[in-house]
Design a protein around this motif. Structure first.
Motif, mmCIF file in Angstrom:
data_model
loop_
_atom_site.group_PDB
_atom_site.id
_atom_site.type_symbol
_atom_site.label_atom_id
_atom_site.label_comp_id
_atom_site.label_asym_id
_atom_site.label_seq_id
_atom_site.Cartn_x
_atom_site.Cartn_y
_atom_site.Cartn_z
ATOM 1 N N PRO A 1 0.795 -1.221 0.000
ATOM 2 C CA PRO A 1 0.000 0.000 0.000
ATOM 3 C C PRO A 1 0.832 1.279 0.000
ATOM 4 O O PRO A 1 0.419 2.288 -0.549
ATOM 5 C CB PRO A 1 -0.810 -0.125 1.301
ATOM 6 N N LEU A 2 2.018 1.257 0.609
ATOM 7 C CA LEU A 2 2.812 2.480 0.720
ATOM 8 C C LEU A 2 4.133 2.412 -0.025
ATOM 9 O O LEU A 2 4.593 3.417 -0.559
ATOM 10 C CB LEU A 2 3.094 2.780 2.209
ATOM 11 N N LEU A 3 4.767 1.261 -0.047
ATOM 12 C CA LEU A 3 6.115 1.159 -0.617
ATOM 13 C C LEU A 3 6.133 0.284 -1.854
ATOM 14 O O LEU A 3 5.509 -0.775 -1.882
ATOM 15 C CB LEU A 3 7.075 0.562 0.420
ATOM 16 N N GLN A 4 6.852 0.749 -2.848
ATOM 17 C CA GLN A 4 7.084 -0.047 -4.037
ATOM 18 C C GLN A 4 8.522 0.166 -4.473
ATOM 19 O O GLN A 4 9.092 1.235 -4.272
ATOM 20 C CB GLN A 4 6.140 0.338 -5.185
ATOM 21 N N GLY A 5 9.109 -0.851 -5.080
ATOM 22 C CA GLY A 5 10.486 -0.705 -5.527
ATOM 23 C C GLY A 5 10.761 -1.601 -6.705
ATOM 24 O O GLY A 5 10.328 -2.759 -6.721
ATOM 25 N N ASP A 6 11.457 -1.094 -7.701
ATOM 26 C CA ASP A 6 11.845 -1.879 -8.864
ATOM 27 C C ASP A 6 13.291 -2.326 -8.709
ATOM 28 O O ASP A 6 14.185 -1.507 -8.489
ATOM 29 C CB ASP A 6 11.708 -1.057 -10.151
ATOM 30 N N LEU A 7 13.491 -3.619 -8.827
ATOM 31 C CA LEU A 7 14.823 -4.191 -8.724
ATOM 32 C C LEU A 7 15.438 -4.282 -10.113
ATOM 33 O O LEU A 7 14.814 -4.794 -11.044
ATOM 34 C CB LEU A 7 14.731 -5.576 -8.082
ATOM 35 N N ARG A 8 16.665 -3.779 -10.266
ATOM 36 C CA ARG A 8 17.383 -3.844 -11.534
ATOM 37 C C ARG A 8 18.831 -4.214 -11.258
ATOM 38 O O ARG A 8 19.408 -3.768 -10.269
ATOM 39 C CB ARG A 8 17.354 -2.495 -12.265
ATOM 40 N N LEU A 9 19.399 -4.968 -12.159
ATOM 41 C CA LEU A 9 20.812 -5.280 -12.072
ATOM 42 C C LEU A 9 21.554 -4.463 -13.125
ATOM 43 O O LEU A 9 21.114 -4.369 -14.271
ATOM 44 C CB LEU A 9 21.053 -6.773 -12.305
ATOM 45 N N ALA A 10 22.675 -3.885 -12.723
ATOM 46 C CA ALA A 10 23.484 -3.031 -13.610
ATOM 47 C C ALA A 10 22.666 -1.878 -14.163
ATOM 48 O O ALA A 10 23.023 -1.306 -15.187
ATOM 49 C CB ALA A 10 24.078 -3.857 -14.750
ATOM 50 N N GLY A 11 21.574 -1.529 -13.472
ATOM 51 C CA GLY A 11 20.749 -0.407 -13.888
ATOM 52 C C GLY A 11 19.899 -0.681 -15.116
ATOM 53 O O GLY A 11 19.120 0.168 -15.534
ATOM 54 N N ARG A 12 20.001 -1.894 -15.715
ATOM 55 C CA ARG A 12 19.291 -2.171 -16.965
ATOM 56 C C ARG A 12 18.487 -3.462 -16.951
ATOM 57 O O ARG A 12 17.446 -3.546 -17.589
ATOM 58 C CB ARG A 12 20.294 -2.278 -18.121
ATOM 59 N N LEU A 13 18.992 -4.470 -16.279
ATOM 60 C CA LEU A 13 18.364 -5.783 -16.344
ATOM 61 C C LEU A 13 17.246 -5.866 -15.315
ATOM 62 O O LEU A 13 17.482 -5.970 -14.117
ATOM 63 C CB LEU A 13 19.407 -6.877 -16.093
ATOM 64 N N ASP A 14 16.010 -5.815 -15.809
ATOM 65 C CA ASP A 14 14.858 -5.767 -14.914
ATOM 66 C C ASP A 14 14.068 -7.067 -14.976
ATOM 67 O O ASP A 14 14.501 -8.061 -15.578
ATOM 68 C CB ASP A 14 13.973 -4.568 -15.260
ATOM 69 N N TRP A 15 12.902 -7.062 -14.332
ATOM 70 C CA TRP A 15 12.073 -8.260 -14.224
ATOM 71 C C TRP A 15 11.708 -8.835 -15.576
ATOM 72 O O TRP A 15 11.613 -10.053 -15.748
ATOM 73 C CB TRP A 15 10.804 -7.945 -13.423
ATOM 74 N N ARG A 16 11.505 -7.971 -16.576
ATOM 75 C CA ARG A 16 11.093 -8.462 -17.890
ATOM 76 C C ARG A 16 12.214 -9.270 -18.551
ATOM 77 O O ARG A 16 11.971 -10.301 -19.181
ATOM 78 C CB ARG A 16 10.701 -7.272 -18.771
ATOM 79 N N PHE A 17 13.452 -8.781 -18.385
ATOM 80 C CA PHE A 17 14.590 -9.515 -18.936
ATOM 81 C C PHE A 17 14.705 -10.887 -18.290
ATOM 82 O O PHE A 17 14.942 -11.900 -18.967
ATOM 83 C CB PHE A 17 15.880 -8.724 -18.714
ATOM 84 N N PHE A 18 14.521 -10.947 -16.982
ATOM 85 C CA PHE A 18 14.662 -12.221 -16.292
ATOM 86 C C PHE A 18 13.462 -13.144 -16.550
ATOM 87 O O PHE A 18 13.592 -14.363 -16.465
ATOM 88 C CB PHE A 18 14.896 -12.002 -14.805
ATOM 89 N N ASP A 19 12.307 -12.565 -16.879
ATOM 90 C CA ASP A 19 11.202 -13.393 -17.351
ATOM 91 C C ASP A 19 11.586 -14.077 -18.655
ATOM 92 O O ASP A 19 11.215 -15.229 -18.902
ATOM 93 C CB ASP A 19 9.952 -12.536 -17.570
ATOM 94 N N LEU A 20 12.342 -13.367 -19.488
ATOM 95 C CA LEU A 20 12.822 -13.945 -20.746
ATOM 96 C C LEU A 20 13.778 -15.105 -20.481
ATOM 97 O O LEU A 20 13.673 -16.173 -21.100
ATOM 98 C CB LEU A 20 13.505 -12.864 -21.590
ATOM 99 N N LEU A 21 14.720 -14.906 -19.551
ATOM 100 C CA LEU A 21 15.648 -15.984 -19.213
ATOM 101 C C LEU A 21 14.908 -17.199 -18.651
ATOM 102 O O LEU A 21 15.214 -18.346 -19.004
ATOM 103 C CB LEU A 21 16.677 -15.499 -18.187
ATOM 104 N N ALA A 22 13.933 -16.936 -17.778
ATOM 105 C CA ALA A 22 13.179 -18.040 -17.175
ATOM 106 C C ALA A 22 12.397 -18.803 -18.238
ATOM 107 O O ALA A 22 12.325 -20.040 -18.208
ATOM 108 C CB ALA A 22 12.233 -17.505 -16.103
ATOM 109 N N ALA A 23 11.825 -18.074 -19.195
ATOM 110 C CA ALA A 23 11.074 -18.724 -20.270
ATOM 111 C C ALA A 23 11.999 -19.523 -21.177
ATOM 112 O O ALA A 23 11.634 -20.599 -21.663
ATOM 113 C CB ALA A 23 10.315 -17.674 -21.076
#
Length: 265
Positions: A7-29
């Motif tokens: 409800p109050l806090l949200q945070g986006d995790l990125r590696l090297a400032g570029r590799l985000d959740w979508r990239f790792f969804d690609l690796l997982a797939a």
């Protein structure tokens, strides 16, 4: 998705400032399907887009993340290298730690009631420019209509008129924290009443603190005693006609039915 909902806090995790959740969804797939084409579709990339993001990631890691096998009895495919697998495992661990961190900070916020209340008010997203926070000072219920007065921090009050059914559903009561929401287009600015009195319940006097002129209309900010700001959307012709300028005294006027009441569930 790496955004941890709270409800109050949200945070986006990125590696090297570029590799985000979508990239790792690609690796997982990729690890699951062994097909770049299928993995790209699952992660929401085009085939070319998937190659481009993987090339960029390989440039960052300085190590190949994919291994391609030639077609044969079982057909060819694409698999993750040891480096790619290690990166995916690290991401999943970091996601868990990241979620735990946000949970810990949320627990700390719960021990700070004033800050917690402030952030909760900020968490509401609405197109109404005017969001007045206060406490319900009075509730007058009628057969079909209920009038609610919200006392603001600066000493002013905002009155709203809503159906009695809506008031009962909201369970409004005196002393309850509330937000009074008003669209800027519903606010009329008055610089001289000329001896007349208006029927509008809400009449808040203050000082013009900003005039943002647009192509057709302007946004005019009126600062009330105590610091609350009322924003009005005014045609440029009206701005010119009233000669509105910063420092000028004016009154923001809006009807009670134009005020939407919000209370925390």
């Amino acid at each position: 998705m790496s955004t941890t909902d709270h409800p109050l806090l949200q945070g986006d995790l990125r590696l090297a400032g570029r590799l985000d959740w979508r990239f790792f969804d690609l690796l997982a797939a990729l690890a699951l399907t062994g097909s770049l084409q299928k993995a790209a579709k699952a992660a929401g990339y085009s085939y070319k887009g998937a190659w481009l993001v993987l090339d960029a990631a390989t440039a960052l890691t300085h190590a190949p993340l994919l291994a391609k096998s030639a077609g044969g009895t079982g057909g060819g495919g694409t698999t993750l290298t040891a480096e790619g697998q290690a990166l995916l495992v690290a991401w999943r661990e970091l996601q868990t730690r990241h979620a735990a961190f946000l949970h810990e900070q949320a627990a700390w916020l719960a021990t700070q009631p004033a800050l917690d209340a402030l952030l909760k008010r900020m968490s509401m997203k609405t197109t109404a420019r005017n969001q007045f926070f206060g406490r319900i000072a009075a509730v007058t219920a009628g057969p079909s209509t209920t009038t609610v007065r919200v006392a603001l921090d600066g000493g002013q009050q905002v009155t709203t008129s809503l159906t009695t059914e809506a008031a009962q559903e909201l369970k409004v009561k005196k002393g309850q924290e509330a937000l009074a929401l008003v669209k800027s287009s519903e606010v009329v600015l008055v610089t001289d009443f000329g001896g007349y009195r208006l029927s509008a319940r809400n009449q808040l006097a203050g000082t013009v603190s900003r005039v943002e002129r647009g192509a057709v209309s302007s946004l005019v900010g009126l600062t009330l005693p105590g610091g609350t700001v009322v924003t009005a959307s005014v045609t440029n012709d009206a701005v010119d006609g009233l000669a509105l300028a910063v420092g000028q005294q004016a009154t923001a006027v809006f009807k009670a039915y134009a005020v939407m009441l919000a209370v925390r569930a």
